[in-house]
Design a protein around this motif. Structure first.
Motif, PDB file in Angstrom:
ATOM      1  N   GLN A   1       0.829  -1.199   0.000  1.00 27.93           N
ATOM      2  CA  GLN A   1       0.000   0.000   0.000  1.00 27.93           C
ATOM      3  C   GLN A   1       0.867   1.253   0.000  1.00 27.93           C
ATOM      4  O   GLN A   1       0.544   2.236  -0.679  1.00 27.93           O
ATOM      5  CB  GLN A   1      -0.944   0.011   1.204  1.00 27.93           C
ATOM      6  CG  GLN A   1      -1.964   1.131   1.150  1.00 27.93           C
ATOM      7  CD  GLN A   1      -2.873   1.045  -0.056  1.00 27.93           C
ATOM      8  OE1 GLN A   1      -3.444   0.005  -0.339  1.00 27.93           O
ATOM      9  NE2 GLN A   1      -3.011   2.132  -0.779  1.00 27.93           N
ATOM     10  N   ALA A   2       1.973   1.223   0.726  1.00 28.86           N
ATOM     11  CA  ALA A   2       2.883   2.370   0.753  1.00 28.86           C
ATOM     12  C   ALA A   2       3.466   2.622  -0.639  1.00 28.86           C
ATOM     13  O   ALA A   2       3.596   3.776  -1.065  1.00 28.86           O
ATOM     14  CB  ALA A   2       3.995   2.138   1.774  1.00 28.86           C
ATOM     15  N   ALA A   3       3.806   1.555  -1.354  1.00 28.09           N
ATOM     16  CA  ALA A   3       4.334   1.697  -2.716  1.00 28.09           C
ATOM     17  C   ALA A   3       3.272   2.284  -3.645  1.00 28.09           C
ATOM     18  O   ALA A   3       3.569   3.160  -4.460  1.00 28.09           O
ATOM     19  CB  ALA A   3       4.813   0.345  -3.238  1.00 28.09           C
TER      20      ALA A   3
ATOM     21  N   VAL B   1       3.443   5.940  -5.689  1.00 26.76           N
ATOM     22  CA  VAL B   1       3.218   6.088  -7.132  1.00 26.76           C
ATOM     23  C   VAL B   1       2.137   7.139  -7.381  1.00 26.76           C
ATOM     24  O   VAL B   1       2.298   8.015  -8.245  1.00 26.76           O
ATOM     25  CB  VAL B   1       2.835   4.730  -7.773  1.00 26.76           C
ATOM     26  CG1 VAL B   1       2.324   4.914  -9.188  1.00 26.76           C
ATOM     27  CG2 VAL B   1       4.016   3.777  -7.747  1.00 26.76           C
ATOM     28  N   GLU B   2       1.042   7.066  -6.623  1.00 26.28           N
ATOM     29  CA  GLU B   2      -0.039   8.039  -6.771  1.00 26.28           C
ATOM     30  C   GLU B   2       0.442   9.446  -6.449  1.00 26.28           C
ATOM     31  O   GLU B   2       0.089  10.412  -7.127  1.00 26.28           O
ATOM     32  CB  GLU B   2      -1.227   7.666  -5.881  1.00 26.28           C
ATOM     33  CG  GLU B   2      -1.947   6.415  -6.310  1.00 26.28           C
ATOM     34  CD  GLU B   2      -2.568   6.536  -7.697  1.00 26.28           C
ATOM     35  OE1 GLU B   2      -3.136   7.607  -8.007  1.00 26.28           O
ATOM     36  OE2 GLU B   2      -2.482   5.562  -8.457  1.00 26.28           O
ATOM     37  N   LYS B   3       1.270   9.570  -5.427  1.00 25.64           N
ATOM     38  CA  LYS B   3       1.814  10.872  -5.026  1.00 25.64           C
ATOM     39  C   LYS B   3       2.677  11.459  -6.145  1.00 25.64           C
ATOM     40  O   LYS B   3       2.595  12.646  -6.451  1.00 25.64           O
ATOM     41  CB  LYS B   3       2.634  10.692  -3.750  1.00 25.64           C
ATOM     42  CG  LYS B   3       3.087  11.955  -3.095  1.00 25.64           C
ATOM     43  CD  LYS B   3       3.798  11.634  -1.788  1.00 25.64           C
ATOM     44  CE  LYS B   3       4.310  12.862  -1.098  1.00 25.64           C
ATOM     45  NZ  LYS B   3       5.015  12.539   0.159  1.00 25.64           N
TER      46      LYS B   3
ATOM     47  N   LYS C   1       3.587  15.210 -10.679  1.00 27.06           N
ATOM     48  CA  LYS C   1       3.881  15.460 -12.086  1.00 27.06           C
ATOM     49  C   LYS C   1       2.744  16.225 -12.745  1.00 27.06           C
ATOM     50  O   LYS C   1       2.974  17.147 -13.531  1.00 27.06           O
ATOM     51  CB  LYS C   1       4.113  14.146 -12.826  1.00 27.06           C
ATOM     52  CG  LYS C   1       5.450  13.518 -12.534  1.00 27.06           C
ATOM     53  CD  LYS C   1       5.624  12.219 -13.297  1.00 27.06           C
ATOM     54  CE  LYS C   1       6.949  11.553 -12.947  1.00 27.06           C
ATOM     55  NZ  LYS C   1       7.114  10.275 -13.654  1.00 27.06           N
ATOM     56  N   LYS C   2       1.500  15.861 -12.420  1.00 23.51           N
ATOM     57  CA  LYS C   2       0.340  16.539 -13.003  1.00 23.51           C
ATOM     58  C   LYS C   2       0.306  17.996 -12.569  1.00 23.51           C
ATOM     59  O   LYS C   2       0.054  18.884 -13.378  1.00 23.51           O
ATOM     60  CB  LYS C   2      -0.943  15.831 -12.575  1.00 23.51           C
ATOM     61  CG  LYS C   2      -2.190  16.381 -13.221  1.00 23.51           C
ATOM     62  CD  LYS C   2      -3.412  15.601 -12.809  1.00 23.51           C
ATOM     63  CE  LYS C   2      -4.661  16.210 -13.431  1.00 23.51           C
ATOM     64  NZ  LYS C   2      -5.882  15.509 -13.018  1.00 23.51           N
TER      65      LYS C   2
END
Length: 148
Positions: free
Chosen positions: A111-113, A117-119, A124-125
């Motif tokens: 879940q941390a990984a 990735v979402e962060k 980037k967005k």
């Protein structure tokens, strides 16, 4: 907490007590049903027989153990001066059940990984949106004039 008695309204306190009792009974019934389903599946798979008394006793023990776990989790969070229970509290509570502890640790790392990735995607967005420039064209519409 129920404060009906403070206002002198004993009927309100009685209603709250009744609601709490009904909630507890529904919760116990749900646990009993689930334990029964698990026992039924095990009985088929392992060719064993579970008595109703055994299932009821196991369900009651499960209910009490869940209450103990909930209290422990609240106390672990409170000891850490937090008001929210987190995954570290859960891992601390199950530390003696090594297979469960390892499974929860693995889930926590996955879940941390995913969160990382979402962060990064959000970062980037946001950077992409910040580097773009907008201008109003002749029709009054916004157009992007940045590096995409």
């Amino acid at each position: 907490m129920h404060y009906g008695y403070l206002a002198g309204n004993s009927k309100m306190a009685d209603d709250d007590g009744y609601d709490e009792l009904a909630y507890e009974q529904r919760l116990k019934a749900a646990i009993h049903y689930t334990v029964g389903q698990i026992c039924e599946q095990l009985a088929k798979d392992e060719d064993v027989v579970f008595t109703r008394q055994f299932i009821a006793t196991l369900a009651e023990a499960t209910y009490k153990q869940c209450g103990i776990l909930a209290t422990d989790l609240e106390l672990f969070a409170k000891h850490a001066k937090r008001s929210v229970i987190n995954s570290e509290d859960v891992k601390l509570a199950v530390r003696r059940a090594n297979p469960l502890y390892l499974h929860l640790t693995s889930l926590n790392e996955k879940q941390a990984a995913i969160n990382e990735v979402e962060k990064e995607k959000k970062k980037k967005k946001k950077a992409k949106e910040a580097s773009s420039e907008y201008r109003i064209n002749g029709n009054g519409l916004k157009t992007c004039v940045g590096d995409l």
